[in-house]
Design an enzyme around this catalytic site. Sequence first.
Site, PDB file in Angstrom:
ATOM      1  N   LYS A 159       0.776  -1.094  -0.048  1.00  0.00           N
ATOM      2  CA  LYS A 159      -0.161   0.089   0.286  1.00  0.00           C
ATOM      3  C   LYS A 159       0.878   1.272  -0.155  1.00  0.00           C
ATOM      4  CE  LYS A 159      -2.016   2.647   3.041  1.00  0.00           C
ATOM      5  NZ  LYS A 159      -2.056   3.885   2.401  1.00  0.00           N
ATOM      6  N   GLU A 360       9.588  15.417  16.243  1.00  0.00           N
ATOM      7  CA  GLU A 360       9.888  15.342  14.862  1.00  0.00           C
ATOM      8  C   GLU A 360       9.198  16.386  14.088  1.00  0.00           C
ATOM      9  OE1 GLU A 360       8.547  11.930  12.688  1.00  0.00           O
ATOM     10  OE2 GLU A 360      10.761  11.649  11.980  1.00  0.00           O
TER      11      GLU A 360
HETATM   12  P1  NAD Z   1       1.778   7.708   8.473  1.00  0.00           P
HETATM   13  O1  NAD Z   1       2.113   6.809   9.678  1.00  0.00           O
HETATM   14  O2  NAD Z   1       0.574   8.541   8.706  1.00  0.00           O
HETATM   15  O3  NAD Z   1       1.401   7.000   7.309  1.00  0.00           O
HETATM   16  C1  NAD Z   1       2.233   5.680   6.793  1.00  0.00           C
HETATM   17  C2  NAD Z   1       1.463   4.880   6.122  1.00  0.00           C
HETATM   18  O4  NAD Z   1       0.532   4.091   6.831  1.00  0.00           O
HETATM   19  C3  NAD Z   1       0.390   5.442   4.943  1.00  0.00           C
HETATM   20  O5  NAD Z   1       0.541   4.539   3.734  1.00  0.00           O
HETATM   21  C4  NAD Z   1      -0.827   5.581   5.741  1.00  0.00           C
HETATM   22  O6  NAD Z   1      -1.997   5.473   4.540  1.00  0.00           O
HETATM   23  C5  NAD Z   1      -0.586   3.906   6.324  1.00  0.00           C
HETATM   24  N1  NAD Z   1      -1.702   4.002   7.305  1.00  0.00           N
HETATM   25  C6  NAD Z   1      -2.341   5.132   8.215  1.00  0.00           C
HETATM   26  N2  NAD Z   1      -2.926   4.832   9.309  1.00  0.00           N
HETATM   27  C7  NAD Z   1      -3.135   3.443   9.131  1.00  0.00           C
HETATM   28  C8  NAD Z   1      -3.623   2.361  10.077  1.00  0.00           C
HETATM   29  N3  NAD Z   1      -4.293   2.690  10.990  1.00  0.00           N
HETATM   30  N4  NAD Z   1      -3.301   1.063   9.482  1.00  0.00           N
HETATM   31  C9  NAD Z   1      -2.713   0.776   8.529  1.00  0.00           C
HETATM   32  N5  NAD Z   1      -1.989   1.648   7.927  1.00  0.00           N
HETATM   33  C10 NAD Z   1      -2.230   3.203   8.014  1.00  0.00           C
HETATM   34  O7  NAD Z   1       3.075   8.473   8.193  1.00  0.00           O
HETATM   35  P2  NAD Z   1       3.292   9.524   6.925  1.00  0.00           P
HETATM   36  O8  NAD Z   1       2.900  10.604   7.537  1.00  0.00           O
HETATM   37  O9  NAD Z   1       3.126   8.968   5.822  1.00  0.00           O
HETATM   38  O10 NAD Z   1       5.218   9.415   6.793  1.00  0.00           O
HETATM   39  C11 NAD Z   1       5.862  10.165   7.752  1.00  0.00           C
HETATM   40  C12 NAD Z   1       6.372   9.441   9.078  1.00  0.00           C
HETATM   41  O11 NAD Z   1       7.106   8.171   8.602  1.00  0.00           O
HETATM   42  C13 NAD Z   1       7.278  10.070   9.669  1.00  0.00           C
HETATM   43  O12 NAD Z   1       7.215  10.232  11.283  1.00  0.00           O
HETATM   44  C14 NAD Z   1       8.809   9.449   9.285  1.00  0.00           C
HETATM   45  O13 NAD Z   1       9.714   9.699  10.445  1.00  0.00           O
HETATM   46  C15 NAD Z   1       8.252   8.025   9.188  1.00  0.00           C
HETATM   47  N6  NAD Z   1       9.377   7.614   8.364  1.00  0.00           N
HETATM   48  C16 NAD Z   1      10.185   6.472   8.860  1.00  0.00           C
HETATM   49  C17 NAD Z   1      11.396   6.110   8.274  1.00  0.00           C
HETATM   50  C18 NAD Z   1      12.016   4.961   8.513  1.00  0.00           C
HETATM   51  O14 NAD Z   1      12.632   4.322   8.064  1.00  0.00           O
HETATM   52  N7  NAD Z   1      12.366   4.847  10.050  1.00  0.00           N
HETATM   53  C19 NAD Z   1      11.290   6.386   6.901  1.00  0.00           C
HETATM   54  C20 NAD Z   1      10.409   7.318   6.237  1.00  0.00           C
HETATM   55  C21 NAD Z   1       9.269   7.929   7.269  1.00  0.00           C
END
Ligand code: NAD
Length: 458
Positions: A159, A360
């Site tokens: 996804k 963050e």
């Molecule tokens: P997010 O957690 O809002 O979403 C990430 C993904 O999860 C998206 O595809 C979203 O649709 C999905 N999602 C949201 N709610 C969900 C649920 N209840 N169940 C299952 N899936 C769900 O994060 P974002 O805003 O897209 O990305 C930013 C964040 O990602 C930041 O905190 C960043 O630090 C983190 N990040 C971490 C790494 C790493 O490798 N550690 C790399 C990139 C980004």
Amino acid sequence: MASSASETHTVLNPATGGAVAEVPSTGAEETDRVIERAQDAFPAWRDLAPGERAGLLRRFAAVVDAHIEELAELEVRNAGHTWSNARWEAGNVRDVVNYYSAAPERLFGRQIPVAGGIDVTFHEPLGVVAVIVPWNFPMPIAGWGFAPALAAGNCVVLKPAEMTPLTAIRIGELALEAGVPPGVLNVVPGKGSVVGARFVSHPLVRKVCFTGSTEVGKQIMAGCAEQVKRVTLELGGKSANVVFADADLGKAAAAAPYAVFDNAGQDCCARSRILVERSAYDQFLELLEPAVTSLRVLDPVDESSEMGPLISASQKASVLGFLDDAEVAITGSAPGGAGFWVPPTVVAVDSPDERVWREEVFGPVVAVMPFDGEADAVTLANDTEYGLSGSVYTRDLGRALRVSRGIQAGNISVNSHASVRYWTPFGGYKQSGLGRELGPDAPNAFTEEKNVYIAQEA
Ligand code: NAD
């Protein structure tokens, strides 16, 4: 790509705010059907001879290679990435698939000495594995999940984030073009609360590989606990860039903006806290100023752009909120007009209690604070619930090692800010994550280890 969705999502160009595409939002029932199709495709993929699975992955990498420009252009338009980043990201997918194409023939077990027979272990694939991807690096993060999972013999449901689905959809098509059988790699665009949640709750999904915010990661982990589902989490970060007075200050100051403002700071590894030894603090800030103000913040259609916009209006509002009470020391430039622009900004911080120091930001904002000596630097660097990456600038090798070992984070760079190489392990300490991606062991994280004992006498 999954079809027959009733809802759609409008994908925007963050540099202009204009619409780029209309993408279906897959519903829960259709998500179930995709998971079932992946399960149907699993036995044949698992049972393919290792050399044949390897060959298909090599062909997949070659097809991605032939489409680097197309994929990069999609990411420039859809995610506001600079051309150089977007080309690197598409190339990273090719390289990661290539690297793990060597895994099927090398998925070694062990032979363990026992009395009265032989004992061997096997790494067996899990079945259907879900990969949930955030919007900040849509291509690489997808590849870090699906490439080792496929190499280990699993089928994948993936996804992409709602705002940035275009490259993942295209990569799914390229896999089919390369001859990867239908049902093996399935891209399922849609909402986290629908598609992502179904990945977590569907019993046929045996593992969730999630990258995103710590908040959602905790929900995923709790959801997976219900079925003791395997989970890998790559979450947020608040990484420290520790600059000692004995460092090459010019080099450290020139590198610091790229360590935090790359991808407009929307990088989990962003070194968003700069710690500078007090005796070098003023000189470092003087050197930092031209490095920040000369950063080329331009619409990414301009090939010379070094930093693009933020992903969305709400991300911009959230980032600007951190500047309300902050003492801004340096501000770079940014285009005006439409689009979600924030200039690179350096904030001077007196206390580790300040919000901009603790949380963050996920935008082009870096906080700077002085420290006194090695022990103080390590204490300040570790004063966070995150632990993803970090940098240490010093010419003293002993200190470099002590501080690298002292910082509780998964990825430390000395006199460098490079965090990610696909052939080295990557992941977080504390609330930055669980498990490791990339590196030589990644395929094992998509397997169960089975032990078989065979008695000598039948
Ligand atoms: P997010 O957690 O809002 O979403 C990430 C993904 O999860 C998206 O595809 C979203 O649709 C999905 N999602 C949201 N709610 C969900 C649920 N209840 N169940 C299952 N899936 C769900 O994060 P974002 O805003 O897209 O990305 C930013 C964040 O990602 C930041 O905190 C960043 O630090 C983190 N990040 C971490 C790494 C790493 O490798 N550690 C790399 C990139 C980004």
